[in-house]
Scaffold this active site. Sequence first.
Site, PDB file in Angstrom:
ATOM      1  N   THR A   1       0.839  -1.197   0.000  1.00 41.07           N
ATOM      2  CA  THR A   1       0.000   0.000   0.000  1.00 41.07           C
ATOM      3  C   THR A   1       0.874   1.247   0.000  1.00 41.07           C
ATOM      4  O   THR A   1       1.821   1.357   0.765  1.00 41.07           O
ATOM      5  CB  THR A   1      -0.906   0.048   1.238  1.00 41.07           C
ATOM      6  N   SER A   2       0.540   2.198  -0.846  1.00 42.01           N
ATOM      7  CA  SER A   2       1.298   3.448  -0.937  1.00 42.01           C
ATOM      8  C   SER A   2       0.373   4.637  -0.752  1.00 42.01           C
ATOM      9  O   SER A   2      -0.739   4.659  -1.278  1.00 42.01           O
ATOM     10  CB  SER A   2       1.986   3.550  -2.297  1.00 42.01           C
ATOM     11  N   PRO A   3       0.845   5.685  -0.020  1.00 40.35           N
ATOM     12  CA  PRO A   3       0.058   6.908   0.108  1.00 40.35           C
ATOM     13  C   PRO A   3       0.259   7.847  -1.077  1.00 40.35           C
ATOM     14  O   PRO A   3      -0.417   8.875  -1.174  1.00 40.35           O
ATOM     15  CB  PRO A   3       0.613   7.536   1.389  1.00 40.35           C
TER      16      PRO A   3
ATOM     17  N   ASP B   1       8.040   4.166  -3.587  1.00 35.07           N
ATOM     18  CA  ASP B   1       8.033   5.095  -2.464  1.00 35.07           C
ATOM     19  C   ASP B   1       9.447   5.436  -2.009  1.00 35.07           C
ATOM     20  O   ASP B   1       9.631   6.367  -1.217  1.00 35.07           O
ATOM     21  CB  ASP B   1       7.269   4.486  -1.275  1.00 35.07           C
TER      22      ASP B   1
END
Length: 436
Positions: A284-286, A399
Amino acid sequence: MASALWYLTALLATSPFLPNGVPKVQGVSAQYLLGLGIGDITGPVVETNMMGYASLSQTDTGLHMRERSRAFIVADASSPSNRIVFINADIAMGDTGVRRSIVSQLSSQYPGLYTNENIAFVGTHQHSGVGGYLENLLPQITALGYVKQTADAIVAGTVTAVQRAHNSLAPGKLSVGNTTILDANINRSPTAYLANPADERAEYQFDQDKDMTLLRFDDVNGNARGFLSFFAVHGTSLYNNNTLVSSDNKGMAAYLYEASVEPNSMPGNTTFVAGFTQANVGDTSPNTLGPVCESPGKPYDGQPCDADHSTCGGTVADCKGRGPGFRISDFESNRIIGEKQFEGARTIMNSSLRPISGSVKSVHVYLNMANHSFALPNGTTVQTCPAAMGFSFAGGTTDGPGAFDFVQGDNSSNPQNPFWEIVKVNYPGLFLKVIR
């Protein structure tokens, strides 16, 4: 992960205190004693390396947001010795050495109450906190060794959080709810996800978990004292060129919520405790606008990265994920992703939640995953092997790209550059440093 185990355990409990702007919840009579507390765990904020990206150049130069531990105690009102402590710390990950020190101090101060068996200590997995506190070799390489001041601050602040939680123990109730949060995370390895069987993928709406689950702590009158929320998103809103110590998007979410409930209290001094805990974080990446080639002067500048290997022109260095506020700053992206989690938690807190009931139990096991034998469904006995890092590990992620000519998604035992095989065999210490 540990948080999931302890979350399921925590679903057997309830909690107490005030706040403005948070509706009451009508529930069952108090079955639990609940305590909540906050402690400051910020270590030295200058001239130390950060923990998360494992980048030698990421040396602290100041402070963006302080790091904190938030402690949640759930005890069985009918048998108070049956209790659990869940500690959510604004650090990259928990550590066995830090945990031992925390357990030692708490078990000494509260004999028989808080032990190695009922204390859960987890990190939010943010990447801009003070480093040098981990016992293992690899993270100490980029931290240039062990930083006692950092470890001491984490231990002292966490113990303070638990002390405050213990001193606030009072009868209360628990309830649980969930909501879907969109535009707060993306899958940073979407083509890898597509390798899953089609029938399995068909069971899910998204290629990433977008549900937030929240455990609400109330006093006996239904006033909210705080909550523990679980949502999957990496603490990488602040990129690896940031040098200001921060608690990243989950720390921002906690600050926003606690400040909304008690606007006249200084950060970290609220009685309402908002826990934004990491969930099944995986890929999961913001950085929700996705990875883009930042390659000035190159024909692929501004174009999407290679989908399978996250490369630009054959290397990973220029492939970088962009957060929702990247045109302003990473700090704006951090605020936006934190705010989305804050809003998700507020949605749940303002909705009808399901009461929790049952006894309080805890389970804690140490399991050596290396050389572990077990039987497959067909009866065949197989064995695990010691952990290892492949060449793709050095490729990093969108990221936080790796270095040199390592790439993601390389499943070959032989690197694309034979030079690294020579380094690995003849200079293993250097190889570990190269692959971060």
